[in-house]
Design a protein around this motif. Structure first.
Motif, PDB file in Angstrom:
ATOM      1  N   ILE A   1       0.830  -1.209   0.000  1.00 26.98           N
ATOM      2  CA  ILE A   1       0.000   0.000   0.000  1.00 26.98           C
ATOM      3  C   ILE A   1       0.864   1.258   0.000  1.00 26.98           C
ATOM      4  O   ILE A   1       0.581   2.227  -0.721  1.00 26.98           O
ATOM      5  CB  ILE A   1      -0.945  -0.010   1.223  1.00 26.98           C
ATOM      6  CG1 ILE A   1      -2.039  -1.062   1.024  1.00 26.98           C
ATOM      7  CG2 ILE A   1      -1.571   1.363   1.436  1.00 26.98           C
ATOM      8  CD1 ILE A   1      -2.935  -1.227   2.219  1.00 26.98           C
ATOM      9  N   ALA A   2       1.932   1.240   0.800  1.00 32.41           N
ATOM     10  CA  ALA A   2       2.828   2.399   0.829  1.00 32.41           C
ATOM     11  C   ALA A   2       3.416   2.666  -0.554  1.00 32.41           C
ATOM     12  O   ALA A   2       3.518   3.819  -0.993  1.00 32.41           O
ATOM     13  CB  ALA A   2       3.940   2.165   1.855  1.00 32.41           C
TER      14      ALA A   2
ATOM     15  N   GLU B   1       2.866   5.851  -3.186  1.00 32.73           N
ATOM     16  CA  GLU B   1       3.985   6.554  -3.824  1.00 32.73           C
ATOM     17  C   GLU B   1       3.741   6.706  -5.324  1.00 32.73           C
ATOM     18  O   GLU B   1       4.110   7.714  -5.927  1.00 32.73           O
ATOM     19  CB  GLU B   1       5.293   5.789  -3.614  1.00 32.73           C
ATOM     20  CG  GLU B   1       5.875   5.893  -2.228  1.00 32.73           C
ATOM     21  CD  GLU B   1       7.167   5.104  -2.118  1.00 32.73           C
ATOM     22  OE1 GLU B   1       7.760   4.786  -3.172  1.00 32.73           O
ATOM     23  OE2 GLU B   1       7.575   4.797  -0.984  1.00 32.73           O
ATOM     24  N   LEU B   2       3.139   5.679  -5.909  1.00 32.64           N
ATOM     25  CA  LEU B   2       2.873   5.685  -7.352  1.00 32.64           C
ATOM     26  C   LEU B   2       1.615   6.475  -7.709  1.00 32.64           C
ATOM     27  O   LEU B   2       1.240   6.564  -8.877  1.00 32.64           O
ATOM     28  CB  LEU B   2       2.735   4.245  -7.862  1.00 32.64           C
ATOM     29  CG  LEU B   2       3.987   3.364  -7.746  1.00 32.64           C
ATOM     30  CD1 LEU B   2       3.647   1.914  -8.086  1.00 32.64           C
ATOM     31  CD2 LEU B   2       5.095   3.891  -8.652  1.00 32.64           C
ATOM     32  N   ASN B   3       0.956   7.007  -6.687  1.00 27.47           N
ATOM     33  CA  ASN B   3      -0.275   7.788  -6.876  1.00 27.47           C
ATOM     34  C   ASN B   3      -1.363   6.957  -7.544  1.00 27.47           C
ATOM     35  O   ASN B   3      -2.083   7.436  -8.432  1.00 27.47           O
ATOM     36  CB  ASN B   3       0.007   9.051  -7.690  1.00 27.47           C
ATOM     37  CG  ASN B   3      -1.103  10.082  -7.560  1.00 27.47           C
ATOM     38  OD1 ASN B   3      -1.791  10.153  -6.531  1.00 27.47           O
ATOM     39  ND2 ASN B   3      -1.298  10.880  -8.601  1.00 27.47           N
ATOM     40  N   LEU B   4      -1.475   5.677  -7.114  1.00 28.34           N
ATOM     41  CA  LEU B   4      -2.519   4.784  -7.612  1.00 28.34           C
ATOM     42  C   LEU B   4      -3.576   4.609  -6.526  1.00 28.34           C
ATOM     43  O   LEU B   4      -3.301   4.764  -5.330  1.00 28.34           O
ATOM     44  CB  LEU B   4      -1.915   3.424  -7.980  1.00 28.34           C
ATOM     45  CG  LEU B   4      -0.916   3.427  -9.146  1.00 28.34           C
ATOM     46  CD1 LEU B   4      -0.209   2.078  -9.247  1.00 28.34           C
ATOM     47  CD2 LEU B   4      -1.613   3.765 -10.458  1.00 28.34           C
ATOM     48  N   SER B   5      -4.780   4.247  -6.932  1.00 29.47           N
ATOM     49  CA  SER B   5      -5.884   4.064  -5.987  1.00 29.47           C
ATOM     50  C   SER B   5      -5.992   2.609  -5.563  1.00 29.47           C
ATOM     51  O   SER B   5      -5.557   1.695  -6.280  1.00 29.47           O
ATOM     52  CB  SER B   5      -7.199   4.525  -6.618  1.00 29.47           C
ATOM     53  OG  SER B   5      -7.474   3.763  -7.784  1.00 29.47           O
ATOM     54  N   TYR B   6      -6.587   2.376  -4.396  1.00 27.27           N
ATOM     55  CA  TYR B   6      -6.704   1.003  -3.899  1.00 27.27           C
ATOM     56  C   TYR B   6      -7.872   0.868  -2.926  1.00 27.27           C
ATOM     57  O   TYR B   6      -8.331   1.850  -2.337  1.00 27.27           O
ATOM     58  CB  TYR B   6      -5.406   0.569  -3.217  1.00 27.27           C
ATOM     59  CG  TYR B   6      -5.051   1.360  -1.982  1.00 27.27           C
ATOM     60  CD1 TYR B   6      -5.497   0.979  -0.712  1.00 27.27           C
ATOM     61  CD2 TYR B   6      -4.260   2.504  -2.080  1.00 27.27           C
ATOM     62  CE1 TYR B   6      -5.164   1.710   0.413  1.00 27.27           C
ATOM     63  CE2 TYR B   6      -3.923   3.240  -0.957  1.00 27.27           C
ATOM     64  CZ  TYR B   6      -4.376   2.835   0.295  1.00 27.27           C
ATOM     65  OH  TYR B   6      -4.052   3.570   1.412  1.00 27.27           O
TER      66      TYR B   6
ATOM     67  N   GLY C   1      -2.003   2.318   5.997  1.00 30.48           N
ATOM     68  CA  GLY C   1      -2.751   3.024   4.979  1.00 30.48           C
ATOM     69  C   GLY C   1      -4.244   2.971   5.260  1.00 30.48           C
ATOM     70  O   GLY C   1      -4.680   2.835   6.404  1.00 30.48           O
ATOM     71  N   GLU C   2      -5.040   3.039   4.203  1.00 31.02           N
ATOM     72  CA  GLU C   2      -6.489   3.041   4.366  1.00 31.02           C
ATOM     73  C   GLU C   2      -7.053   1.629   4.208  1.00 31.02           C
ATOM     74  O   GLU C   2      -7.846   1.357   3.298  1.00 31.02           O
ATOM     75  CB  GLU C   2      -7.132   4.004   3.364  1.00 31.02           C
ATOM     76  CG  GLU C   2      -6.745   5.449   3.569  1.00 31.02           C
ATOM     77  CD  GLU C   2      -7.209   5.996   4.917  1.00 31.02           C
ATOM     78  OE1 GLU C   2      -8.296   5.586   5.380  1.00 31.02           O
ATOM     79  OE2 GLU C   2      -6.484   6.805   5.508  1.00 31.02           O
ATOM     80  N   ILE C   3      -6.646   0.723   5.077  1.00 32.45           N
ATOM     81  CA  ILE C   3      -7.190  -0.635   5.077  1.00 32.45           C
ATOM     82  C   ILE C   3      -8.500  -0.629   5.859  1.00 32.45           C
ATOM     83  O   ILE C   3      -8.593  -0.042   6.937  1.00 32.45           O
ATOM     84  CB  ILE C   3      -6.217  -1.639   5.720  1.00 32.45           C
ATOM     85  CG1 ILE C   3      -4.912  -1.713   4.922  1.00 32.45           C
ATOM     86  CG2 ILE C   3      -6.857  -3.027   5.812  1.00 32.45           C
ATOM     87  CD1 ILE C   3      -3.866  -2.624   5.553  1.00 32.45           C
TER      88      ILE C   3
END
Length: 317
Positions: free
Chosen positions: A178-179, A183-188, A207-209
């Motif tokens: 997630i980190a 960094e890659l500015n991707l959504s999850y 992160g936003e788990i």
């Protein structure tokens, strides 16, 4: 033909085996010991006291007695499949075996995680999804299966990355992924299910788990995965067998990232579809998310469908 499947089916994957058998005209039944419930409030209280004072879970024995009760009603079976047999005591296996001509086992946990060596002399065949266990113990190797119909995305995925799993030691690797994704500015979107999710505050940099005690219903899993472009598969400790994620991704035409290097040994592996992560995640970049899923040859795809799995395990034509 009469076939019975016995398992602790927490995520409801095993029920698909019975459904496929029935589609083939087999008189098939599923004894799900995970579905056992105490018959009364007093029985629950008694079990709670036993667990606290005697360190003994009475429910385990009651579940196994339930198996024999159901088999007595069903009568003799041509075949009985037990999934992860270590969940049943040897004395009960001996009684269960009396109901069938062919007694078989399937292991979708490694022996390092779930030891069951003391039971194997009871079975006519033992199947395992773990290559190391199969080679060492002369088991018949077979992967998990694709239980879904072939599906194609009809709408753009909402997230670049999506994860669903139980609360266990995989949280650490997930947090690192997630980190990197951030960094890659991707959504999850990541959902972690389990009774111990109250300890989520102990997870560093998570992160936003989304942590929840309420699991996603099995029938809703394909819809949940459809919201992501790439799925995440993370190995459990001491286990190299392929999880259901690979086969769900196969049906949904989804790419997948994993820390399981053994997937490279299978014929459905395509680097365009499956990214095996370096330990330092140095190969995790945006390019994998920006390229399209590559279709598998029909014969390879069909090889991993539940139809083929059932025909192999139960020796059906």
């Amino acid at each position: 033909m009469k076939i019975c499947v016995i398992s602790f089916d927490f995520w409801n994957y095993d029920a698909h085996i019975v459904e496929e058998l029935r589609r083939k005209g087999v008189d098939a039944h599923h004894i799900n010991i995970g579905a056992y419930r105490h018959g009364s409030f007093s029985a629950r209280i008694k079990n709670s006291i036993s667990k606290i004072l005697l360190k003994r879970n009475l429910k385990n024995k009651l579940r196994q007695e339930m198996i024999l009760e159901k088999l007595n009603k069903l009568g003799p079976q041509d075949q009985i499949l037990v999934i992860n047999p270590e969940l049943i005591d040897r004395e009960f296996h001996v009684q269960i075996k009396k109901f069938t001509k062919r007694y078989i086992a399937y292991l979708y946990d490694s022996l390092a995680r779930c030891p069951a060596q003391h039971l194997f002399d009871l079975f006519d065949n033992v199947f395992s999804f773990d290559k190391a266990d199969a080679a060492k113990n002369s088991f018949q190797l077979i992967t998990n299966y694709n239980y879904l119909p072939e599906l194609k995305q009809t709408q753009p995925a909402e997230y670049d990355l999506i994860y669903l799993g139980s609360f266990d030691n995989r949280i650490g690797p997930l947090a690192k992924i997630i980190a990197k994704i951030e960094e890659l500015n991707l959504s999850y979107s990541c959902v972690v299910v389990g009774k111990k999710t109250w300890t989520k505050k102990l997870v560093q940099n998570a992160g936003e788990i989304t942590f929840t005690r309420k699991r996603i219903k099995h029938n809703d899993i394909p819809r949940y995965y459809s919201e992501g472009k790439v799925l995440v598969d993370l190995m459990r400790d001491n286990q190299t067998g392929l999880s259901f994620r690979f086969f769900e991704a196969m049906a949904l035409k989804k790419k997948i990232i994993t820390n399981n290097p053994t997937v490279k040994e299978y014929d459905f592996y395509r680097p365009e579809n499956i990214l095996v992560l370096n330990d330092d995640l140095s190969n995790l970049d945006r390019s994998f998310f920006e390229s399209d899923y590559q279709e598998l040859p029909v014969d390879v795809y069909e090889k991993y469908r539940i139809k083929h799995w059932v025909e192999t395990v139960f020796e059906l034509k």
